[in-house]
Each structure stands twice: as C-alpha cells, then as structure tokens.
Design an enzyme around this catalytic site. Structure first.
Site, PDB file in Angstrom:
ATOM      1  N   SER A  11      11.578   3.211  28.525  1.00 27.60           N
ATOM      2  CA  SER A  11      10.963   4.330  27.810  1.00 27.60           C
ATOM      3  C   SER A  11       9.748   3.810  27.048  1.00 27.60           C
ATOM      4  CB  SER A  11      11.958   4.931  26.819  1.00 27.60           C
ATOM      5  OG  SER A  11      11.256   5.736  25.899  1.00 27.60           O
ATOM      6  N   HIS A  29       9.975   6.085  31.956  1.00 24.62           N
ATOM      7  CA  HIS A  29      10.430   7.256  31.204  1.00 24.62           C
ATOM      8  C   HIS A  29       9.401   7.582  30.123  1.00 24.62           C
ATOM      9  CE1 HIS A  29      13.739   9.777  29.545  1.00 24.62           C
ATOM     10  NE2 HIS A  29      13.225   9.458  28.363  1.00 24.62           N
ATOM     11  N   ASP A  31       8.401  10.036  27.047  1.00 22.97           N
ATOM     12  CA  ASP A  31       8.977  10.954  26.057  1.00 22.97           C
ATOM     13  C   ASP A  31       7.904  11.824  25.421  1.00 22.97           C
ATOM     14  OD1 ASP A  31      11.822  10.338  25.921  1.00 22.97           O
ATOM     15  OD2 ASP A  31      11.166   8.344  25.272  1.00 22.97           O
ATOM     16  N   MET A  75       7.134  14.839  22.806  1.00 20.22           N
ATOM     17  CA  MET A  75       7.746  15.521  21.644  1.00 20.22           C
ATOM     18  C   MET A  75       6.708  16.400  20.968  1.00 20.22           C
ATOM     19  SD  MET A  75       9.678  12.298  19.936  1.00 20.22           S
ATOM     20  CE  MET A  75      10.671  11.163  20.904  1.00 20.22           C
ATOM     21  N   HIS A 133      10.258  13.333  30.093  1.00 18.73           N
ATOM     22  CA  HIS A 133      11.337  13.936  29.298  1.00 18.73           C
ATOM     23  C   HIS A 133      10.692  14.843  28.252  1.00 18.73           C
ATOM     24  CE1 HIS A 133      14.876  13.055  26.268  1.00 18.73           C
ATOM     25  NE2 HIS A 133      14.824  14.313  26.639  1.00 18.73           N
ATOM     26  N   MET A 172      10.738  17.002  25.320  1.00 20.13           N
ATOM     27  CA  MET A 172      11.467  17.426  24.115  1.00 20.13           C
ATOM     28  C   MET A 172      10.580  18.434  23.394  1.00 20.13           C
ATOM     29  SD  MET A 172      13.005  13.713  23.160  1.00 20.13           S
ATOM     30  CE  MET A 172      11.760  12.904  24.165  1.00 20.13           C
ATOM     31  N   MET A 192      21.839  12.892  26.366  1.00 21.02           N
ATOM     32  CA  MET A 192      21.299  12.220  25.180  1.00 21.02           C
ATOM     33  C   MET A 192      22.450  11.527  24.457  1.00 21.02           C
ATOM     34  SD  MET A 192      17.925  12.612  24.824  1.00 21.02           S
ATOM     35  CE  MET A 192      18.042  11.469  23.477  1.00 21.02           C
ATOM     36  N   ASP A 226      20.254   8.361  27.789  1.00 19.85           N
ATOM     37  CA  ASP A 226      19.055   8.077  27.004  1.00 19.85           C
ATOM     38  C   ASP A 226      19.407   7.961  25.523  1.00 19.85           C
ATOM     39  OD1 ASP A 226      16.471   7.897  26.083  1.00 19.85           O
ATOM     40  OD2 ASP A 226      15.864   9.925  26.659  1.00 19.85           O
TER      41      ASP A 226
END
Ligand code: DX5
Ligand code: ZN
Length: 226
Positions: free
Chosen positions: A9, A34, A36, A38, A67, A69, A138, A176
């Site tokens: 990640s 990966h 992330d 957000m 991913h 979020m 998660m 994760d």
C-alpha cells in the site's frame, strides 16, 4: 488453493520518490500495487487521487488496485478507470446502490471490489456474492496506516471464505490493515488470498525488498523458490 499475493500500500511510501518506491516493490516481487484514495468524508483523512494513478500507470506493469474510501464512489469510477486502474474497490457503506456501482465498474472493463469496515456484518454483502471479483476485509478502521490488526477480523475472513465456498465461488479475499510478519499467516490460514501491507513494507527500518521477504517468509508453506 491460490498462491497468496502481496499488495504494498503506497500510503506508507515516500511520495517524493514514489515512482522509485513502486519500482523497488515490483523488482522485489510484489504482486499488485494498492492505492488508497480518501476524501475526508467517508474517512477522517485525505490522501491521494486520480493524478497519482495516472502517473503510476506507466511506471509499473503490476495491477493497480484502487481502494476508494470515498462517499458515493460511483461519481469517480470512470475517471479512475481512464487513469489506469485495474481494479476498483468501493465500500459497501459508501453507496446506496452497491449493485449498480459493481455493474458500472465491470462495464468499464475493470475488476470490481467491495470493501467492508470492521463493524459491517457479512450479511451486507449476501446478495452480491456472485457479482463481486474481490472482497476487501478491513482489519483496521479505514483512514490511517500503521494501526494494529483487529483480532476479530480473522474469524470474519474465515466466515466469508466459508460463505463463498458454499456458493461455489473462489473469489479473492483481500485483507487490509495491520498486516505484518506476525499477522500475515493467520489471515492466509483463514482464507485470504491477497495481503495488503503499508507500514510493514515502506519504513525506515529496512529496505522494501527485505521487508517483502520478511512477509513472504512468514507465510504458511513458505519455500525459498517463491
Ligand atoms: C487504511 C488503508 C490501508 C493502509 C494499511 O485505511 O486502507 O491500505 O495503507 O496500512 P498498514 O499496512 O500500515 O496498516
Ligand atoms: Zn487500503
């Protein structure tokens, strides 16, 4: 059983040399990257977005698993697809129309992932078991790297694997949060097929290659060849 994949990640990477860090992870045998994303609403933190996916696309041959979020992820599926994502994982808690969003991701030609927060029961995905390419469990509350693995995640992974097997599916289970050399073997034994790891791969203690090797050697059935 599928061989376990490791997905570094980049949240924990040094962003001033992000391309180099991704190269190093690929050279050291990482299986996917990966990413992330957000938005400061779905999670209490803001990270990175479309431009980073676009800049990483020519840097690596590895699949980019994005991913999301973010609230109402359906608003951004197309731009992430165009930027070069290979898989888009949305949170079941972040949309009222998870089934529609999955179909949208697939129609863009990408793998569709659905993530569950630690407090979200598995019954939230009962009706979409057959539609999803990967489930992301998660094992910390999303928003930050470097948190400790929540022990009850192991039972949840095992129950999800059981549900999938009963449905005749071999869907990937991505886990994760808080994955390191102490926790990786129990998630794999429970049925995970992809381990996401941020702070245990990108840190000041050791090189990316040494950290990846430490994770691989902690796997059940580790043999030197792999
Ligand atoms: C957390 C992110 C994770 C994070 C994991 O919200 O989804 O991908 O980078 O970080 P570690 O491996 O440090 O727990
Ligand atoms: Zn993540």
């Amino acid at each position: 059983m599928k061989p376990i994949q490791i997905a570094p990640s980049i949240l924990a990477a040094d962003f001033s040399i992000l391309g180099d860090q991704v190269h190093a992870a690929e050279a050291a045998g990482a299986d996917q990257i990966h990413v992330d994303v957000m938005d400061g609403h779905f999670v209490p933190n803001i990270s990175i977005g479309v431009p980073i996916v676009r800049s990483l696309r020519p840097v690596t041959r590895l699949p980019l698993d994005v991913h999301l979020m973010i609230e109402q992820p359906e608003r951004y599926l197309e731009v992430f697809a165009t930027a070069g994502a290979d898989a888009l994982t949305i949170h079941v808690e972040a949309t009222r129309h998870v089934h529609r969003a999955i179909q949208q991701i697939k129609s863009l030609g990408l793998r569709a992932g659905v993530a569950l927060n630690p407090g979200t029961p598995l019954k939230a995905v009962d009706e979409i078991l057959h539609d999803v390419d990967l489930f992301l469990v998660m094992s910390v509350n999303p928003g930050f790297g470097g948190q400790s693995y929540i022990p009850s995640s192991t039972g949840k992974i095992a129950r999800l694997r059981n549900l999938l097997t009963q449905a005749g599916l071999e869907t990937d289970i991505v886990v994760d949060g808080g994955i390191d050399a102490n926790t990786i073997s129990e998630i794999v034994s429970a049925g995970a097929t992809v381990a996401v790891a941020g702070s245990s791969i990108f840190n000041d203690r050791d090189s990316i290659a040494a950290n990846l090797m430490r994770l691989r050697s902690a796997l059940p059935n580790f043999t030197k060849e792999k």
